[in-house]
Design a protein around this motif. Structure first.
Motif, PDB file in Angstrom:
ATOM      1  N   LYS A  32       0.839  -1.208   0.000  1.00 46.15           N
ATOM      2  CA  LYS A  32       0.000   0.000   0.000  1.00 46.15           C
ATOM      3  C   LYS A  32       0.876   1.261   0.000  1.00 46.15           C
ATOM      4  O   LYS A  32       0.591   2.228  -0.701  1.00 46.15           O
ATOM      5  CB  LYS A  32      -0.915  -0.020   1.235  1.00 46.15           C
ATOM      6  CG  LYS A  32      -1.938   1.097   1.270  1.00 46.15           C
ATOM      7  CD  LYS A  32      -2.807   1.009   2.515  1.00 46.15           C
ATOM      8  CE  LYS A  32      -3.724   2.226   2.611  1.00 46.15           C
ATOM      9  NZ  LYS A  32      -4.450   2.300   3.887  1.00 46.15           N
ATOM     10  N   LYS A  35       2.687   1.856  -3.462  1.00 45.75           N
ATOM     11  CA  LYS A  35       1.727   2.326  -4.459  1.00 45.75           C
ATOM     12  C   LYS A  35       1.336   3.780  -4.183  1.00 45.75           C
ATOM     13  O   LYS A  35       1.185   4.589  -5.111  1.00 45.75           O
ATOM     14  CB  LYS A  35       0.477   1.429  -4.458  1.00 45.75           C
ATOM     15  CG  LYS A  35       0.753   0.051  -5.063  1.00 45.75           C
ATOM     16  CD  LYS A  35      -0.307  -0.968  -4.695  1.00 45.75           C
ATOM     17  CE  LYS A  35      -1.560  -0.856  -5.514  1.00 45.75           C
ATOM     18  NZ  LYS A  35      -2.467  -2.027  -5.271  1.00 45.75           N
ATOM     19  N   ALA A  36       1.157   4.100  -2.915  1.00 48.93           N
ATOM     20  CA  ALA A  36       0.786   5.475  -2.552  1.00 48.93           C
ATOM     21  C   ALA A  36       1.883   6.457  -2.937  1.00 48.93           C
ATOM     22  O   ALA A  36       1.619   7.523  -3.495  1.00 48.93           O
ATOM     23  CB  ALA A  36       0.494   5.563  -1.055  1.00 48.93           C
ATOM     24  N   ALA A  37       3.130   6.083  -2.643  1.00 48.79           N
ATOM     25  CA  ALA A  37       4.251   6.977  -2.981  1.00 48.79           C
ATOM     26  C   ALA A  37       4.332   7.188  -4.489  1.00 48.79           C
ATOM     27  O   ALA A  37       4.547   8.307  -4.968  1.00 48.79           O
ATOM     28  CB  ALA A  37       5.563   6.397  -2.444  1.00 48.79           C
ATOM     29  N   THR A  39       1.810   6.894  -6.607  1.00 52.97           N
ATOM     30  CA  THR A  39       0.624   7.670  -7.007  1.00 52.97           C
ATOM     31  C   THR A  39       0.870   9.170  -6.834  1.00 52.97           C
ATOM     32  O   THR A  39       0.558   9.973  -7.718  1.00 52.97           O
ATOM     33  CB  THR A  39      -0.601   7.250  -6.161  1.00 52.97           C
ATOM     34  OG1 THR A  39      -0.982   5.920  -6.534  1.00 52.97           O
ATOM     35  CG2 THR A  39      -1.787   8.181  -6.378  1.00 52.97           C
ATOM     36  N   VAL A  40       1.430   9.533  -5.689  1.00 52.62           N
ATOM     37  CA  VAL A  40       1.710  10.956  -5.444  1.00 52.62           C
ATOM     38  C   VAL A  40       2.745  11.464  -6.446  1.00 52.62           C
ATOM     39  O   VAL A  40       2.583  12.525  -7.055  1.00 52.62           O
ATOM     40  CB  VAL A  40       2.192  11.181  -3.993  1.00 52.62           C
ATOM     41  CG1 VAL A  40       2.652  12.626  -3.789  1.00 52.62           C
ATOM     42  CG2 VAL A  40       1.076  10.844  -3.005  1.00 52.62           C
ATOM     43  N   ALA A  43       1.219  11.958  -9.931  1.00 49.82           N
ATOM     44  CA  ALA A  43       0.347  13.134 -10.052  1.00 49.82           C
ATOM     45  C   ALA A  43       1.171  14.383 -10.341  1.00 49.82           C
ATOM     46  O   ALA A  43       0.834  15.174 -11.230  1.00 49.82           O
ATOM     47  CB  ALA A  43      -0.474  13.313  -8.774  1.00 49.82           C
ATOM     48  N   MET A  73       9.696  12.534  -3.786  1.00 54.93           N
ATOM     49  CA  MET A  73       8.907  11.291  -3.782  1.00 54.93           C
ATOM     50  C   MET A  73       9.668  10.128  -4.393  1.00 54.93           C
ATOM     51  O   MET A  73       9.438   8.978  -4.030  1.00 54.93           O
ATOM     52  CB  MET A  73       7.596  11.485  -4.558  1.00 54.93           C
ATOM     53  CG  MET A  73       6.619  12.495  -3.970  1.00 54.93           C
ATOM     54  SD  MET A  73       6.160  12.230  -2.235  1.00 54.93           S
ATOM     55  CE  MET A  73       5.472  10.581  -2.291  1.00 54.93           C
TER      56      MET A  73
ATOM     57  N   LYS B  32      -7.973   9.670  -4.913  1.00 50.04           N
ATOM     58  CA  LYS B  32      -6.864   8.706  -4.858  1.00 50.04           C
ATOM     59  C   LYS B  32      -5.572   9.399  -4.414  1.00 50.04           C
ATOM     60  O   LYS B  32      -4.803   8.867  -3.607  1.00 50.04           O
ATOM     61  CB  LYS B  32      -6.679   8.061  -6.244  1.00 50.04           C
ATOM     62  CG  LYS B  32      -5.661   6.945  -6.272  1.00 50.04           C
ATOM     63  CD  LYS B  32      -5.528   6.343  -7.666  1.00 50.04           C
ATOM     64  CE  LYS B  32      -4.416   5.323  -7.706  1.00 50.04           C
ATOM     65  NZ  LYS B  32      -4.094   4.862  -9.064  1.00 50.04           N
ATOM     66  N   TYR B  33      -5.363  10.584  -4.933  1.00 49.16           N
ATOM     67  CA  TYR B  33      -4.152  11.349  -4.606  1.00 49.16           C
ATOM     68  C   TYR B  33      -4.099  11.706  -3.125  1.00 49.16           C
ATOM     69  O   TYR B  33      -3.092  11.485  -2.460  1.00 49.16           O
ATOM     70  CB  TYR B  33      -4.098  12.627  -5.454  1.00 49.16           C
ATOM     71  CG  TYR B  33      -3.012  13.589  -5.024  1.00 49.16           C
ATOM     72  CD1 TYR B  33      -1.716  13.448  -5.483  1.00 49.16           C
ATOM     73  CD2 TYR B  33      -3.291  14.624  -4.138  1.00 49.16           C
ATOM     74  CE1 TYR B  33      -0.713  14.317  -5.076  1.00 49.16           C
ATOM     75  CE2 TYR B  33      -2.290  15.496  -3.721  1.00 49.16           C
ATOM     76  CZ  TYR B  33      -1.006  15.337  -4.197  1.00 49.16           C
ATOM     77  OH  TYR B  33      -0.017  16.201  -3.783  1.00 49.16           O
ATOM     78  N   ALA B  36      -3.444   8.748  -0.996  1.00 50.78           N
ATOM     79  CA  ALA B  36      -2.055   8.292  -1.151  1.00 50.78           C
ATOM     80  C   ALA B  36      -1.101   9.168  -0.336  1.00 50.78           C
ATOM     81  O   ALA B  36      -0.219   8.661   0.358  1.00 50.78           O
ATOM     82  CB  ALA B  36      -1.663   8.303  -2.629  1.00 50.78           C
ATOM     83  N   ALA B  37      -1.308  10.475  -0.407  1.00 49.57           N
ATOM     84  CA  ALA B  37      -0.429  11.386   0.339  1.00 49.57           C
ATOM     85  C   ALA B  37      -0.556  11.133   1.842  1.00 49.57           C
ATOM     86  O   ALA B  37       0.441  11.111   2.567  1.00 49.57           O
ATOM     87  CB  ALA B  37      -0.773  12.838  -0.005  1.00 49.57           C
TER      88      ALA B  37
END
Lengths: 150, 150
Positions: A32, A35-37, A39-40, A43, A73, B32-33, B36-37
């Motif tokens: 998780k 994937k989050a890192a 995703t940021v 963006a 990031m 989602k962003y 994630a952050a």
């Protein structure tokens, strides 16, 4: 000597993977997190891409702000790829763990490219940004092609 | 004058929300962003928490590294709470948008607290870290209680 070499290698591998895993209680937490890192990062990278492809007006300040975040990031996801995080809600291919040297090289190429992107963004010149964005995007694609399932 | 005031307010609200939303193609991208952050921030905040609660050995360098990331991450989620991002895969309560001033204050309190946490971590003193971690955790909880569904 072969046994000693194996034991030494095992110790090294263990040393490399334990700290990363120790940061997460469960493998799914690591998945998780990474994937989050990403995703940021994506963006903010995408906002530079919109300018680099002339789909958004170029704003040097906004480009520089986003590039700085992208560089920050870029250092984070890798700790989430420790041993035992190959199963679950992930598109990660087994090659990440079976060809760790190539994966590590890919991550280093990406970090170097987005560091250069950050430097390029600071120049305030759109041509510099476009070039550095293209080089960075290549490193994203290289790893996605090699290490991410469709 | 009432009409003028309304129009002015509408213009201000529009000015405030457009830039945030313009960063995302779709409301679900913004949701989602921001998740994630917050996930990345929580992972690093949790590592400081483990030290602050004596569940992990105190390592001043690791604490400082994590606190710096927490402060960086604390600035990011808010752009993902633009108008139209109240529906979907989110536990965000409507009060985020109906009581925007309180939500903004909560976000500012959190950012100030984790900035102080980063400063405390840099001192290398565990007592400083524990105190600043506690203050930061209060600001997390205040917003979660007020603005996040169970």
């Amino acid at each position: 000597m072969k046994l000693l070499a194996s034991l030494t290698l095992a110790a090294v591998v263990s040393t490399l993977s334990v700290p990363a895993m120790a940061q997460f209680q469960k493998p799914e937490d690591a998945i998780k997190y990474r994937k989050a890192a990403l995703t940021v990062m994506a963006a903010h990278f995408g906002r530079i891409g919109a300018m680099a492809s002339d789909k958004a007006p170029f704003d040097a300040k906004i480009a520089a702000e986003n590039a700085a975040i992208v560089e920050d990031m870029s250092k984070l996801p890798w700790a989430g790829f420790g041993a035992g995080t190959d199963k679950g809600e992930t598109r990660a291919k087994p090659e990440i763990w079976t060809d760790g040297a190539k994966f590590k090289k890919g991550s280093e190429d990406m970090m170097a490219a987005v560091s250069a992107l950050n430097a390029a963004a600071k120049t305030g010149n759109l041509d510099n940004l476009k070039k550095a964005f293209g080089e960075s995007a290549k490193t994203c694609k290289a790893c996605h092609d090699a290490f991410r399932k469709e």
